[in-house]
Every structure is written in C-alpha cells, then in structure tokens.
Design an enzyme around this catalytic site. Structure first.
Site, mmCIF file in Angstrom:
data_model
loop_
_atom_site.group_PDB
_atom_site.id
_atom_site.type_symbol
_atom_site.label_atom_id
_atom_site.label_comp_id
_atom_site.label_asym_id
_atom_site.label_seq_id
_atom_site.Cartn_x
_atom_site.Cartn_y
_atom_site.Cartn_z
ATOM 1 N N LYS A 51 1.355 -0.946 0.674
ATOM 2 C CA LYS A 51 0.037 0.215 0.086
ATOM 3 C C LYS A 51 0.797 1.581 -0.041
ATOM 4 O O LYS A 51 2.188 0.949 0.703
ATOM 5 C CB LYS A 51 -1.184 0.026 1.711
ATOM 6 C CG LYS A 51 -2.291 1.057 0.976
ATOM 7 C CD LYS A 51 -3.077 0.722 2.167
ATOM 8 C CE LYS A 51 -3.882 2.088 2.384
ATOM 9 N NZ LYS A 51 -4.724 1.525 3.634
ATOM 10 N N SER A 75 -9.977 1.784 2.395
ATOM 11 C CA SER A 75 -9.089 2.582 2.007
ATOM 12 C C SER A 75 -7.828 1.251 0.961
ATOM 13 O O SER A 75 -7.501 1.837 0.009
ATOM 14 C CB SER A 75 -8.656 3.228 2.975
ATOM 15 O OG SER A 75 -7.518 3.042 3.479
ATOM 16 N N SER A 104 -10.172 -0.962 7.014
ATOM 17 C CA SER A 104 -9.546 -0.861 5.414
ATOM 18 C C SER A 104 -8.927 -1.565 5.408
ATOM 19 O O SER A 104 -8.650 -1.665 3.484
ATOM 20 C CB SER A 104 -8.481 0.200 5.650
ATOM 21 O OG SER A 104 -9.388 1.709 5.237
HETATM 22 N N1 GLN Z 1 -13.148 3.243 5.905
HETATM 23 C C1 GLN Z 1 -12.844 4.317 7.812
HETATM 24 C C2 GLN Z 1 -12.399 5.549 7.384
HETATM 25 O O1 GLN Z 1 -12.710 6.215 6.500
HETATM 26 C C3 GLN Z 1 -11.545 3.368 7.914
HETATM 27 C C4 GLN Z 1 -10.468 3.398 7.035
HETATM 28 C C5 GLN Z 1 -9.001 2.600 7.240
HETATM 29 O O2 GLN Z 1 -9.195 1.774 8.583
HETATM 30 N N2 GLN Z 1 -7.683 3.211 6.885
HETATM 31 O O3 GLN Z 1 -12.200 6.368 8.568
#
Ligand code: GLN
Length: 477
Positions: free
Chosen positions: A81, A156, A180
């Site tokens: 990532k 994400s 995410s």
């Molecule tokens: N979807 C969640 C957010 O927008 C989690 C994001 C993540 O785990 N990086 O914060």
C-alpha cells in the site's frame, strides 16, 4: 504456464520454488506481467516497480542453498500500500500532498519483508491518506473491483485488495484504522487481518489515527495471511506502542471453539442474503461441534460515532505536519500564513479537509469535553464490554460488511460511506485483533459477489483467528 504462477497461494508458490518446478524469476515475471497487462484497467497500482535483479538473484540463491529453511516469503512478489515506506520509492498515500515524496528509509515492516526475501511488485492505490471505504477517493483515480469492474473494491486498501484478488501479486500489505484491510478483503473474496494493536510496528507508516492504525495482510488464504503476519509482527524500538513478545501471551483454546454473536446488532441494516450466508456459516460451525452463543454488546451501537470523533481528532493532529515547510506539497503566497493555507488547500482533497475540520472542532477548547473526552470514555466502555464477553467466548462473529461491494458513486454522501464501517471499527477502538474470511457469495445484477465473515478475538489472540478462519475456509494450517 507463467500466467498461472501468479494464481498460486504463497504456500504453494513457496513449495514450487523449493521443488524447482519454477524459478523466482518466472514467478516474478508472472506477477509483474499480469500487473502490467491489467493495471491500466484496474488502477490497482500507482506505480509498478522495475524488477530488482539483485533481490531476485539473492532470493533464488537462498532457496537453492537453504531449501526448506529459507523463509516462506523468500522470492514471493507482494503488493505494498502506498502509505508504507519503501526506501527510495515514492510514498504518496494517494495524495497530491505527497505526490513527490520519496521515502528515505524502510518502514519496519518493509525491512522485515525484505529480510525474509520478499519482492515488491509496486505501490498500490488507496483512498487519500487511508480515509475511505471504496478507493474512489484517491487523488490519482479510483480502483476497479476485479470481480465486477462496475463496483468498488472497498477501501481504503482497495488497490492492495484488487492487486491480490486479480493475481497482480501473490499477497498484499494494507493498513487498517477502522476496517481498511477487512472491508476490501470481504469485497474482493480475500482474507484480511487487522492485528492486535501493537503487534506490528507502525514505524514508517504514514499515520492516520495513531491509536487505531495497524498494518496487516490481504491474502488468498488464511495460511498465507498467517505467514505474512508472522513475518511482520514483533516489538520494535522505533515504535514504543509495540508489544513485547513477553506480554504477547497466546490464549489457550480448546479443540472446539465458543463463538459469540451479538444478534441484537444484526436486526437491521443488513442485506437479507448476507444475513443468510452468515447464518449458514454459523450453522456449519455448529454442526462441526463448535458452540454458538449470544453475547450482548450494548455500547457497540455507538461505536461508529465514537470512531468518527476519535479518528478525525487523531487525523487532524497527524496531518498538521503537512504545512508546506518541511516536506510535501509547498505553495508560496505573500505571507507565511498564505504559504500554509495555500499549501494545505492545494495539497489535501475533500475528505482529509473534512476530517481536519471535524478533528480540530472536537479537540477545541469548549468542545473537547462534549466530544473527544466523551468518545474516549465510550471507547473504554466498549473495551470492557468486549472483555466481559470474552470471559464466555473465544471469538465474536458478525458479517464484515452489511452488503457486498457497491457501485461507484452509490455512497457519495459521507455518512452513507461511514456506515460501511459499522461492524469493523470496534476492533480498532478496542485494539483487538480481527479477521475477515470469505463466507460465500450473493448475486447482484446477475454477478456473483463475495461476502465476508468477521471474527474478533481478545488482545494478543491473533492465532485463534487463524484457527477459526481456517475452519470456515476448510484449510488445514
Ligand atoms: N473507512 C474508514 C475511514 O474512512 C476506515 C479507514 C481505514 O481503516 N484506514 O476512516
């Protein structure tokens, strides 16, 4: 033969390399070849790396000389990532703010993977600064779900998920602040682990919410996820929040597991067919002799609002460092204040801006008691409720997401996107490990889509998650 090599699991690829059925070079070419062919369409990678000839040769030599003793990840191509630093490579967190930022050191997990002989195919696309659940909100374009290109891969870590699911790498690393890793794993048919907080070093990760963030694997099998986790875990002098091996006590569990289910949280907001897959999966476990029992977690109903106070508070603090002075996007105006304002206005997209505003608000004097401190107190209550439940059960189960992968644009209102995380955020708030594994499929518009079942375990009991995950997938570890 070569294109099929990329479809192997890490376990099978490692076996094949040791049995000399193919070489590290052939395995690399298979993954890199797939990535080159399919990435223009999927946009899973922001950058494909050139073959690192030295690393490929070194991995081959190590397998030839050490054989079975060589680490399982030796010669295995992985996707990273874009918020995990790799020395000498750009790490942009998919933001204009860091578009040209080049890492000057390896993240601890990068170093550990390199030491194990792993290879990196490229850096994967993501929601900007890891904020989002769809990977539609990258500054560099959305990622398509390889199972249905009209749908999101989740986020994400959507680029990592798409790369692993489409065989553009044998496995991938992501980060998980509120879901995410687990949510994109569920939306692409993969296994995803959010480790116990502190099990994996955060040194060299681009921070979102420091008390919530953990890096972890997205993999084709539970066995592969375990290999990746074992390679990256461990205490680290560069991250004082890592837990030492001495405090990392595996929890003994019996042959048969007790699985707690908070049925009261599943009464609404869940697609009927996702619920049906969940009930079938539990039934199968019960038929195999495991016990299903109800647990009540009353404060879980507030987990999402708690998360969306704490995470923006931490995000606003972490993003304060991008000021146009030290590194990252730098604009120059008439005054120093203009420099700050212009750099940040130009560098950050909509969602980071929204969270900086929200986070600054909940931390501001006059509101900190009403918002941040309340959320922090609720976080403690959540942890106590889970701890109490774990006195009776080994793991707690629910579906990873209420629905399968959704269409692009379907959740354009921020709050509807935030609801995607309803089941996943609690593990981050409590620091507990959690795993998503595939639990069968549902149909949408004539397309078969994967769904995921989610298990949470007590802190430090990551190994119990592999055990239950393998029961669901039918693997023997
Ligand atoms: N979807 C969640 C957010 O927008 C989690 C994001 C993540 O785990 N990086 O914060």
């Amino acid at each position: 033969m070569t294109s099929n090599l990329a479809e192997l699991s890490i376990v099978d690829a490692a076996k094949g390399l040791r049995a000399k059925e193919f070489t590290v070079r052939e395995l690399w070419d298979a993954c890199a070849g797939n990535a080159k062919a399919r990435n223009p369409e999927l946009n899973a990678y922001l950058e494909l790396f050139d073959a690192d000839e030295g690393a490929i040769a070194a991995a081959q030599k190590r397998i030839d000389t050490e054989g079975a003793r060589a680490p399982m990840l030796c010669g295995i191509p992985l996707a990273m990532k874009d918020n995990i630093l790799i020395d000498g490579h750009i790490a942009s967190a998919a933001s204009k703010m860091l578009e040209n930022y080049r890492a000057t050191y390896d993240a601890t997990i990068t170093k550990k993977l390199k030491d194990a002989g792993a290879l990196f195919v490229g850096r994967t696309n993501m929601d900007e600064f890891a904020m989002g659940s769809s990977t539609e909100h990258s500054a560099f374009g959305k990622v398509l779900n390889p199972i249905d290109p009209t749908r999101v891969p989740g986020g994400s870590s959507g680029g990592s998920a798409a790369a692993a699911a489409a065989h553009l790498a044998l496995g991938a690393l992501g980060t998980d602040t509120g879901g995410s890793i687990r949510q994109p794993a569920a939306h692409t048919g993969l296994v995803g682990l959010k480790p116990t907080y502190g099990a994996v070093s955060r040194s060299g990760l681009i921070a979102l919410g420091s008390s919530l963030d953990q890096a972890g694997p997205l993999a084709k099998t539970v066995a592969d996820a375990k290999i990746l986790f074992d390679a990256i875990r461990g205490s680290d002098p560069l991250d004082a929040t890592t837990i030492t091996d001495a405090t990392y006590t595996p929890r003994p569990v019996g042959e048969k597991l007790t699985i707690g289910v908070p049925f009261h949280l599943l009464e609404s907001g869940l697609d009927a067919d996702v619920r049906a897959r969940f009930d079938e999966t539990l039934k199968t476990l019960e038929n195999e002799g495991h016990t299903i029992t109800e647990v009540t977690l009353p404060t879980s109903a507030y987990a999402l609002p708690v998360y969306y106070v704490i995470m923006p508070a931490e995000a606003s603090t972490n993003l304060a460092r991008y000021d146009g002075m030290r590194y990252g996007h730098a604009a120059r105006g008439k005054t120093l204040l203009d420099d700050y304002i212009q750099s940040r206005t130009e560098g950050f997209g909509e969602e980071p801006t929204r969270r900086i505003l929200l986070g600054t608000f909940v931390l501001s004097s006059g509101y900190i008691d009403a918002y941040y401190r309340k959320a922090d107190a609720a976080r403690r209550v959540l942890t106590e409720e889970y701890d109490a439940a774990f006195k009776q059960v080994d793991v707690i189960a629910f579906p990873t997401t209420p629905s399968p992968a959704f269409k692009f644009g379907e959740k354009s209102a921020p709050v509807s996107m935030y609801l995607e995380d309803i089941f996943t955020v609690t593990a981050n708030l409590t620091g507990m490990p959690a795993l998503s594994v595939p639990m069968g499929t549902v149909e949408r518009d004539g397309v078969t889509l994967p769904t995921g079942i989610h298990f949470t375990a007590p802190k430090g009991a990551d190994d119990v998650l592999f055990k239950i995950g393998a029961l669901v997938t039918g693997e023997t570890l």
